[in-house]
Design a protein around this motif. Structure first.
Motif, PDB file in Angstrom:
ATOM      1  N   GLY A  63      35.023  40.206  41.789  1.00 32.25           N
ATOM      2  CA  GLY A  63      35.871  40.502  40.890  1.00 32.25           C
ATOM      3  C   GLY A  63      37.377  41.266  41.186  1.00 32.25           C
ATOM      4  O   GLY A  63      37.925  41.231  40.126  1.00 32.25           O
ATOM      5  N   PHE A  64      37.571  41.621  42.373  1.00 27.59           N
ATOM      6  CA  PHE A  64      38.880  42.248  42.652  1.00 27.59           C
ATOM      7  C   PHE A  64      39.263  40.942  43.763  1.00 27.59           C
ATOM      8  O   PHE A  64      38.814  40.353  44.327  1.00 27.59           O
ATOM      9  CB  PHE A  64      38.513  43.493  43.491  1.00 27.59           C
ATOM     10  CG  PHE A  64      38.116  44.427  42.690  1.00 27.59           C
ATOM     11  CD1 PHE A  64      38.862  45.325  41.783  1.00 27.59           C
ATOM     12  CD2 PHE A  64      36.637  44.638  42.434  1.00 27.59           C
ATOM     13  CE1 PHE A  64      38.458  46.266  41.016  1.00 27.59           C
ATOM     14  CE2 PHE A  64      36.061  45.800  41.539  1.00 27.59           C
ATOM     15  CZ  PHE A  64      37.221  46.413  40.940  1.00 27.59           C
ATOM     16  N   ALA A  65      40.850  41.287  43.937  1.00 27.59           N
ATOM     17  CA  ALA A  65      41.608  40.311  44.694  1.00 27.59           C
ATOM     18  C   ALA A  65      42.616  41.251  45.185  1.00 27.59           C
ATOM     19  O   ALA A  65      42.873  42.418  44.809  1.00 27.59           O
ATOM     20  CB  ALA A  65      42.258  39.357  43.883  1.00 27.59           C
ATOM     21  N   PRO A  66      43.073  40.691  46.525  1.00 25.17           N
ATOM     22  CA  PRO A  66      44.184  41.569  47.264  1.00 25.17           C
ATOM     23  C   PRO A  66      45.464  42.086  46.207  1.00 25.17           C
ATOM     24  O   PRO A  66      45.691  40.901  45.606  1.00 25.17           O
ATOM     25  CB  PRO A  66      44.565  40.587  48.357  1.00 25.17           C
ATOM     26  CG  PRO A  66      43.363  39.761  48.673  1.00 25.17           C
ATOM     27  CD  PRO A  66      42.693  39.610  47.183  1.00 25.17           C
ATOM     28  N   GLY A  67      45.953  43.114  46.346  1.00 25.39           N
ATOM     29  CA  GLY A  67      46.833  43.607  45.698  1.00 25.39           C
ATOM     30  C   GLY A  67      46.550  44.338  44.421  1.00 25.39           C
ATOM     31  O   GLY A  67      47.222  45.129  43.945  1.00 25.39           O
ATOM     32  N   ASP A  68      45.182  44.210  44.041  1.00 29.04           N
ATOM     33  CA  ASP A  68      44.749  45.029  42.684  1.00 29.04           C
ATOM     34  C   ASP A  68      44.770  46.614  42.998  1.00 29.04           C
ATOM     35  O   ASP A  68      44.412  46.963  44.071  1.00 29.04           O
ATOM     36  CB  ASP A  68      43.244  44.445  42.427  1.00 29.04           C
ATOM     37  CG  ASP A  68      43.283  43.394  41.667  1.00 29.04           C
ATOM     38  OD1 ASP A  68      43.910  42.727  41.610  1.00 29.04           O
ATOM     39  OD2 ASP A  68      41.790  42.923  41.678  1.00 29.04           O
ATOM     40  N   LEU A  69      45.290  47.069  42.027  1.00 37.18           N
ATOM     41  CA  LEU A  69      45.311  48.860  41.993  1.00 37.18           C
ATOM     42  C   LEU A  69      43.946  49.110  41.508  1.00 37.18           C
ATOM     43  O   LEU A  69      43.453  48.898  40.542  1.00 37.18           O
ATOM     44  CB  LEU A  69      46.346  49.340  41.020  1.00 37.18           C
ATOM     45  CG  LEU A  69      46.985  50.648  41.208  1.00 37.18           C
ATOM     46  CD1 LEU A  69      47.847  50.679  42.766  1.00 37.18           C
ATOM     47  CD2 LEU A  69      48.205  50.614  40.220  1.00 37.18           C
ATOM     48  N   ILE A  70      43.289  50.044  42.152  1.00 34.77           N
ATOM     49  CA  ILE A  70      42.174  50.652  42.063  1.00 34.77           C
ATOM     50  C   ILE A  70      42.055  52.099  42.246  1.00 34.77           C
ATOM     51  O   ILE A  70      42.836  52.614  43.219  1.00 34.77           O
ATOM     52  CB  ILE A  70      40.725  49.925  42.813  1.00 34.77           C
ATOM     53  CG1 ILE A  70      40.992  50.226  44.145  1.00 34.77           C
ATOM     54  CG2 ILE A  70      40.759  48.445  42.400  1.00 34.77           C
ATOM     55  CD1 ILE A  70      39.933  49.982  45.037  1.00 34.77           C
ATOM     56  N   ALA A  71      41.119  52.734  41.946  1.00 34.01           N
ATOM     57  CA  ALA A  71      40.655  54.047  42.190  1.00 34.01           C
ATOM     58  C   ALA A  71      39.224  53.994  42.236  1.00 34.01           C
ATOM     59  O   ALA A  71      38.242  53.225  41.834  1.00 34.01           O
ATOM     60  CB  ALA A  71      41.010  55.013  41.077  1.00 34.01           C
ATOM     61  N   GLY A  72      38.535  54.895  43.234  1.00 33.98           N
ATOM     62  CA  GLY A  72      37.288  54.920  43.620  1.00 33.98           C
ATOM     63  C   GLY A  72      36.325  56.110  42.897  1.00 33.98           C
ATOM     64  O   GLY A  72      36.950  57.402  42.562  1.00 33.98           O
ATOM     65  N   VAL A  73      35.209  55.694  42.611  1.00 32.55           N
ATOM     66  CA  VAL A  73      34.481  56.767  41.921  1.00 32.55           C
ATOM     67  C   VAL A  73      33.974  57.855  42.726  1.00 32.55           C
ATOM     68  O   VAL A  73      33.723  57.343  44.184  1.00 32.55           O
ATOM     69  CB  VAL A  73      33.110  56.032  41.441  1.00 32.55           C
ATOM     70  CG1 VAL A  73      31.977  56.940  41.030  1.00 32.55           C
ATOM     71  CG2 VAL A  73      33.431  55.244  40.163  1.00 32.55           C
ATOM     72  N   VAL A  74      33.784  58.983  42.609  1.00 41.42           N
ATOM     73  CA  VAL A  74      33.463  60.227  43.279  1.00 41.42           C
ATOM     74  C   VAL A  74      32.276  60.445  43.600  1.00 41.42           C
ATOM     75  O   VAL A  74      31.737  60.432  44.950  1.00 41.42           O
ATOM     76  CB  VAL A  74      34.039  61.453  42.688  1.00 41.42           C
ATOM     77  CG1 VAL A  74      33.888  62.378  43.633  1.00 41.42           C
ATOM     78  CG2 VAL A  74      35.634  61.079  42.465  1.00 41.42           C
ATOM     79  N   ARG A  75      31.436  60.451  42.648  1.00 40.69           N
ATOM     80  CA  ARG A  75      29.790  60.744  42.991  1.00 40.69           C
ATOM     81  C   ARG A  75      29.232  59.493  43.059  1.00 40.69           C
ATOM     82  O   ARG A  75      29.378  58.406  42.383  1.00 40.69           O
ATOM     83  CB  ARG A  75      29.301  61.561  41.685  1.00 40.69           C
ATOM     84  CG  ARG A  75      27.860  61.917  41.953  1.00 40.69           C
ATOM     85  CD  ARG A  75      27.323  62.776  40.887  1.00 40.69           C
ATOM     86  NE  ARG A  75      27.776  64.149  41.041  1.00 40.69           N
ATOM     87  CZ  ARG A  75      27.407  65.236  40.011  1.00 40.69           C
ATOM     88  NH1 ARG A  75      26.344  64.978  39.464  1.00 40.69           N
ATOM     89  NH2 ARG A  75      27.967  66.350  39.989  1.00 40.69           N
TER      90      ARG A  75
END
Ligand SMILES: [Zn+2]
Length: 353
Positions: A63-75
């Motif tokens: 569901g993601f593609a190059p260039g997508d802006l993301i943040a990661g889950v911590v736990r």
């Protein structure tokens, strides 16, 4: 700074390039007091739990593609997993065997690249640009408010007034979410001037520097962000009948003090009041936070980022200045690369707070 191997494939199918890392009190505790735990068998812990990154590679099914802006889950869920973790509510983990990136037994996002499973990647509206680094702290408040509303829903509950104690990054983000819900929002802190009172006023909220016990309010929802025992007790007494008080802050002091515990008990019983603790965030709270940031005034959010450090100078972020709200570290390779990215990041205009 040290050289690290490329992120290992088992970390996940999404490969991302780190843009910004936000720093907070937890990073200071890890660096200064040895609070964190490195991965098993390693001596170092890569810091960074507040992330902003750009996808470099991702399988189509993710569901993601190059260039997508993301943040990661911590736990991340405990390996069992317990029933809460299995339901993507790792913030409510029953075993305590979870890991936390950049905090507990797993390297953080403070590397040039990282991999993660799409389940732990949160999509951000592209127009947010650098402001997406606020996702992780916002997720903590999305949970606090959602849980307060769910607890309130045990009976008739029509919250109108919110009190936020503390005007640091957590308190200010709490005020933002309270205003987005249309609550008459009051923020109390010690400072009497500077950026914090202005930021509160610009949300259409009210700023106070009077002691909590003297506030002329009866809040229906309290988001406690100081971790100071007296403030917790005073805010609970101040709260309206049927109110819900969310505790988000902690103090490491071993201070003892006098409190009228029986009076507190009587107030809770006769007022049907609930005081609850909340930490971290489940998967859905990250998505709620992404929506909240997308709906916020980007100019207001930008004022929360008071200092930006080149990655070589990251330790300077461990010192918090009196006017600092959120300090971020630019993880991109060079200054010129960073500037071109900022210039090309279009930000939405005219959005309501
Ligand atoms: Zn668990």
């Amino acid at each position: 700074m040290i050289d690290l191997p490329e992120p290992p494939a088992p970390d996940g199918s999404v490969l991302a390039r780190t843009l910004l890392i936000g720093m907070c009190g937890t990073d200071r505790e890890i660096a200064a007091d040895g609070y964190g735990v490195p991965p098993p068998g390693e001596e170092r812990l890569v810091l960074g739990h507040e992330s902003l990154a750009e996808v470099i590679e991702a399988p189509e099914a993710s569901g993601f593609a190059p260039g997508d802006l993301i943040a990661g889950v911590v736990r991340r869920p405990d390996p069992l997993p317990c029933p809460a973790c299995a339901a993507d509510e790792w913030d409510m983990c029953q075993t305590g065997d979870f890991v936390e990136l950049g905090i507990k037994e797993r390297h953080g996002y403070g590397s040039e690249r990282f991999r993660l499973d799409p389940r732990f990647a949160v999509r951000l509206e592209p127009g947010l640009g650098d402001l997406g680094v606020l996702l992780e702290p916002t997720s903590v408040l999305a949970k606090a408010l959602e849980h307060a509303e769910r607890i309130g829903a045990r009976a008739w509950f029509d919250p109108r007034v919110a009190l936020i104690t503390g005007a640091g990054p957590i308190g200010l983000l709490a005020a933002l979410l309270a205003r987005q819900r249309g609550l008459d929002t009051h923020v109390v802190d010690l400072v009497t001037e500077g950026a914090k009172p202005r930021l509160v006023a610009d949300l259409g909220a009210h700023y106070h520097s009077t002691p909590v016990a003297e506030l002329p309010l009866e809040p229906d929802i309290v988001i406690e962000c100081t971790g100071v025992g007296e403030v917790v007790i005073d805010a609970t007494h101040l709260a309206a009948p049927g109110a819900v008080v969310a505790l988000t802050g902690i103090s490491h002091s071993e201070r003892a003090g006098e409190a009228y515990l029986d009076a507190l008990n009587k107030d809770l019983v006769l007022g049907n009041k609930v005081v609850f603790g909340t930490v971290n965030a489940a998967r859905r709270h990250y998505d709620q936070a992404a929506d909240a940031l997308a709906a916020a005034d980007p100019g207001w959010l930008a004022r929360l980022i008071t200092r930006r450090l080149p990655r070589e100078n990251w330790p300077a972020g461990l010192e918090k200045g009196p006017e600092d709200i959120k300090v971020v570290v630019d993880m991109t390779a060079s200054t010129s690369e960073h500037e071109s990215r900022v210039a090309s990041a279009g930000r939405p205009e005219g959005k309501p707070t």
